[in-house]
Design an enzyme around this catalytic site. Structure first.
Site, PDB file in Angstrom:
ATOM      1  N   LYS A 107      -0.887  -0.881  11.605  1.00 52.71           N
ATOM      2  CA  LYS A 107      -2.121  -1.476  11.113  1.00 52.71           C
ATOM      3  C   LYS A 107      -2.042  -2.995  11.261  1.00 52.71           C
ATOM      4  O   LYS A 107      -0.941  -3.491  11.364  1.00 52.71           O
ATOM      5  CB  LYS A 107      -2.385  -1.080   9.664  1.00 52.71           C
ATOM      6  CG  LYS A 107      -1.360  -1.685   8.673  1.00 52.71           C
ATOM      7  CD  LYS A 107      -1.953  -1.968   7.336  1.00 52.71           C
ATOM      8  CE  LYS A 107      -2.418  -3.376   7.167  1.00 52.71           C
ATOM      9  NZ  LYS A 107      -1.454  -4.308   6.584  1.00 52.71           N
ATOM     10  N   HIS A 132       1.325   2.478   6.086  1.00 51.76           N
ATOM     11  CA  HIS A 132       2.597   2.874   5.464  1.00 51.76           C
ATOM     12  C   HIS A 132       2.412   3.376   4.030  1.00 51.76           C
ATOM     13  O   HIS A 132       3.269   4.054   3.485  1.00 51.76           O
ATOM     14  CB  HIS A 132       3.648   1.760   5.562  1.00 51.76           C
ATOM     15  CG  HIS A 132       3.511   0.676   4.536  1.00 51.76           C
ATOM     16  ND1 HIS A 132       2.647  -0.367   4.674  1.00 51.76           N
ATOM     17  CD2 HIS A 132       4.129   0.476   3.349  1.00 51.76           C
ATOM     18  CE1 HIS A 132       2.731  -1.169   3.625  1.00 51.76           C
ATOM     19  NE2 HIS A 132       3.638  -0.674   2.793  1.00 51.76           N
ATOM     20  N   LYS A 178       4.321   6.753   1.241  1.00 52.66           N
ATOM     21  CA  LYS A 178       4.928   6.630  -0.095  1.00 52.66           C
ATOM     22  C   LYS A 178       4.814   7.965  -0.812  1.00 52.66           C
ATOM     23  O   LYS A 178       3.740   8.566  -0.850  1.00 52.66           O
ATOM     24  CB  LYS A 178       4.215   5.533  -0.905  1.00 52.66           C
ATOM     25  CG  LYS A 178       4.479   4.129  -0.363  1.00 52.66           C
ATOM     26  CD  LYS A 178       3.789   3.084  -1.222  1.00 52.66           C
ATOM     27  CE  LYS A 178       3.814   1.719  -0.563  1.00 52.66           C
ATOM     28  NZ  LYS A 178       5.011   0.942  -0.784  1.00 52.66           N
ATOM     29  N   GLU A 211       0.339  -7.968  -5.934  1.00 57.41           N
ATOM     30  CA  GLU A 211       1.623  -8.442  -5.390  1.00 57.41           C
ATOM     31  C   GLU A 211       1.921  -9.810  -5.992  1.00 57.41           C
ATOM     32  O   GLU A 211       1.006 -10.619  -6.169  1.00 57.41           O
ATOM     33  CB  GLU A 211       1.532  -8.601  -3.879  1.00 57.41           C
ATOM     34  CG  GLU A 211       1.326  -7.304  -3.148  1.00 57.41           C
ATOM     35  CD  GLU A 211       1.378  -7.526  -1.652  1.00 57.41           C
ATOM     36  OE1 GLU A 211       2.449  -7.343  -1.078  1.00 57.41           O
ATOM     37  OE2 GLU A 211       0.344  -7.903  -1.085  1.00 57.41           O
ATOM     38  N   ASP A 265      -6.193  -6.952   5.499  1.00 61.82           N
ATOM     39  CA  ASP A 265      -4.770  -6.662   5.305  1.00 61.82           C
ATOM     40  C   ASP A 265      -4.558  -5.472   4.354  1.00 61.82           C
ATOM     41  O   ASP A 265      -3.651  -4.671   4.564  1.00 61.82           O
ATOM     42  CB  ASP A 265      -4.074  -7.907   4.741  1.00 61.82           C
ATOM     43  CG  ASP A 265      -2.569  -7.783   4.718  1.00 61.82           C
ATOM     44  OD1 ASP A 265      -2.010  -7.324   5.726  1.00 61.82           O
ATOM     45  OD2 ASP A 265      -1.948  -8.124   3.690  1.00 61.82           O
ATOM     46  N   HIS A 268      -4.994   0.204   3.059  1.00 59.37           N
ATOM     47  CA  HIS A 268      -4.242   0.779   1.938  1.00 59.37           C
ATOM     48  C   HIS A 268      -5.161   1.214   0.789  1.00 59.37           C
ATOM     49  O   HIS A 268      -5.066   2.335   0.291  1.00 59.37           O
ATOM     50  CB  HIS A 268      -3.219  -0.220   1.394  1.00 59.37           C
ATOM     51  CG  HIS A 268      -2.233  -0.709   2.429  1.00 59.37           C
ATOM     52  ND1 HIS A 268      -1.808   0.073   3.475  1.00 59.37           N
ATOM     53  CD2 HIS A 268      -1.581  -1.891   2.566  1.00 59.37           C
ATOM     54  CE1 HIS A 268      -0.952  -0.629   4.208  1.00 59.37           C
ATOM     55  NE2 HIS A 268      -0.801  -1.819   3.681  1.00 59.37           N
ATOM     56  N   LYS A 317      -2.625 -11.450  -3.762  1.00 60.44           N
ATOM     57  CA  LYS A 317      -1.289 -12.040  -3.622  1.00 60.44           C
ATOM     58  C   LYS A 317      -1.112 -13.020  -4.776  1.00 60.44           C
ATOM     59  O   LYS A 317      -2.077 -13.560  -5.298  1.00 60.44           O
ATOM     60  CB  LYS A 317      -1.187 -12.826  -2.316  1.00 60.44           C
ATOM     61  CG  LYS A 317      -1.427 -11.996  -1.075  1.00 60.44           C
ATOM     62  CD  LYS A 317      -0.130 -11.537  -0.489  1.00 60.44           C
ATOM     63  CE  LYS A 317      -0.328 -10.771   0.802  1.00 60.44           C
ATOM     64  NZ  LYS A 317       0.750  -9.808   1.046  1.00 60.44           N
TER      65      LYS A 317
END
Ligand code: BG6
Length: 482
Positions: free
Chosen positions: A150, A180, A184, A218, A237, A242, A338
């Site tokens: 991605k 990804h 998980k 994050e 992003d 996600h 972030k």
């Protein structure tokens, strides 16, 4: 479905980059050893650097050592299974690569089974696909798989172009688009949690749930990724991929069978049921300087490589609705950022309030709605909150919880990349994103990129700008912070 792993060549394009050394090689090594597949796989690293087999092995040994593997353990694998081919700077690169691949296949008796892993910056995906396709490498007597990291495209039209380019050389069953998050364990567990437990599934609808919140927070900034991040921002992003994946798994209907296409059919229906997102329901923001875990951190615009007047968003909060029978009228609040106080990904399910409070004359009657909190990371598990009577008089209610922690039941969980790599080796596409999923997600979010969204600011180390709080406050709600 039964999947086995045949002898194959695992070709990593971008083999000398961070992703390859930090994630792919260590995860691939662990999968091959744990699943006893060492003899089925030869690895060919491909890059523009002029390294040679020995130079690549040297760097791979270092990377595997840094990933916690002992030098004795890895040295045999590096010497016997790793190879390197430089693409060089000329147009001959891919035809030389084709020759090398065929010679390795002959030497190692590999019947043309090839995995091409594009561990490359997204801007190089088209060149790599064309290179592989035009040099004839996408045709062989064995099977071919291409793995694409991605972000898949940077908006709707670029994702469509990329899909049509991919289809020129590969069939959808050969394309593995990675997100990804799907690797998980806890994200996969959403399906088990929902569809293997009737107690939750029977409550999982508009009659019992009043709102949902999905947060991916994050504490890190953008590290050394300014070149990519300043052009991408949080929407490209995190949200388009996600968060969209977590949302789909949380809201989807039960698939007819537990198979890749059935599951992906249901996920894409969720995205299709979301009406256009209103600008008023979205907050974009960027972090200013602040403190995280008592350490001063710089503002986004002061990060090395970021334009001093950058208006890239590092935080997004939004409200969306899913217009289908199950969810009509239930708001879903999504948030990512972030430089928030800590790393945490969670889903908060807020159940409806009891219709009346019969305890009123006796207590202040602050009944809390039942709430289910599913933590996807770092403390994987869930908490179910409910009210109990405090002992003694006067009558008082107290919120308590039942919890489950993965680490208590199963110990540490394996890395998402290990799961995904094993699936690629087996050819199982369940945890990979299908073309229509990517495009539907872009269809939903691209309009936000085309609008001139105001960018608010927030202090690093806080839960985002006040505008994100107001987004919920206006609906009489508040964010549940981890
Ligand atoms: C990546 C993003 O896809 O996911 C990063 O590009 C982000 O910006 C990372 O930091 C988060 O992944 P995880 O697994 O640490 O939650």
């Amino acid at each position: 479905m039964d999947f086995s792993v045949d002898r194959h060549l695992f070709v990593i394009l971008g083999a000398t980059g961070n992703l390859s050394f930090l994630k792919l090689l260590p995860s691939l090594y662990r999968v091959l050893m744990e699943k006893n597949l060492k003899d089925s796989c030869q690895v060919l690293g491909v890059g523009t650097k002029d390294l040679g087999d020995e130079g690549f092995r040297e760097r791979a040994r270092e990377a595997l050592k840094n990933a916690g593997l002992s030098p004795e353990e890895i040295s045999d694998w590096c010497d016997s299974c790793l190879h390197y081919q430089s693409l060089g700077k000329t147009s001959q690169g891919y035809s030389k690569l084709a020759e090398r691949i065929k010679s390795l296949e002959a030497d190692h008796k590999i019947p043309g089974n090839r995995i091409f892993y594009l561990a490359l910056p997204p801007s190089l995906f088209p060149t790599a696909m064309e290179g592989i396709g035009e040099s004839g490498l996408s045709q062989s007597p064995g099977w071919i798989r291409i793995v694409i990291e991605k972000p898949f495209g940077s908006d709707l039209s670029s994702s469509r172009e990329l899909n049509s380019l991919a289809r020129r050389y590969f069939d959808e069953s050969q394309i593995f688009r990675i997100d990804h998050y799907l690797g998980k364990e806890t994200v996969q567990n959403l399906l088990i949690f929902r569809f293997a437990n009737t107690i939750f599934e029977s409550l999982w609808n508009r009659d019992r749930i009043e709102s949902m919140q999905i947060t991916m927070a994050e504490s890190i900034g953008i590290e050394e990724r300014a070149r990519y991040y300043d052009r991408a921002g949080a929407l490209r992003d995190i949200v388009q991929n996600h968060l969209a994946q977590i949302l789909s798994l949380t809201a989807m209907e039960a698939p007819a069978v537990f198979e890749a296409d059935s599951i992906r059919d249901e996920k894409v229906k969720v995205l299709r049921s979301i009406p256009p997102i209103r600008m008023d329901d979205v907050v974009f923001a960027q972090y200013e300087k602040g403190q995280i875990k008592n350490k001063a951190v710089r503002s986004y615009r002061e990060e090395p490589g970021v334009a001093p007047d950058s208006s890239t968003e590092t935080f997004i909060a939004m409200k969306l609705e899913i217009d289908n029978w199950r969810w009509q009228g239930v708001p879903f609040y999504l948030r990512t950022g972030k430089r928030l106080p800590r790393r945490n990904t969670q889903i908060v399910v807020n159940f409806r309030h009891p219709p009346i409070c019969i305890f009123k004359p006796h207590s202040s009657c602050q009944i809390q709605s039942n709430r289910l909190l599913i933590t996807l990371q770092p403390d994987e598990g869930f908490h179910l909150f409910f009210d109990v009577k405090e002992p003694e008089e006067p009558l008082r209610l107290k919120t308590e919880s039942l919890h489950f922690h993965y680490k208590d039941a199963f110990g540490p969980l394996s890395d998402a990349y290990q799961t995904l790599i094993h699936d690629i080796l087996k050819g199982d596409q369940t945890l990979f994103v299908r073309a229509d999923e990517v495009e539907t997600s872009w269809e939903l979010f691209t309009p936000l990129l085309e609008k001139d969204m105001p960018i608010f600011s927030y202090e690093a180390g806080t839960w985002g700008p006040k505008e994100a709080d107001q987004l919920l406050k206006r609906d009489g709600r508040t964010w549940i912070n981890p």
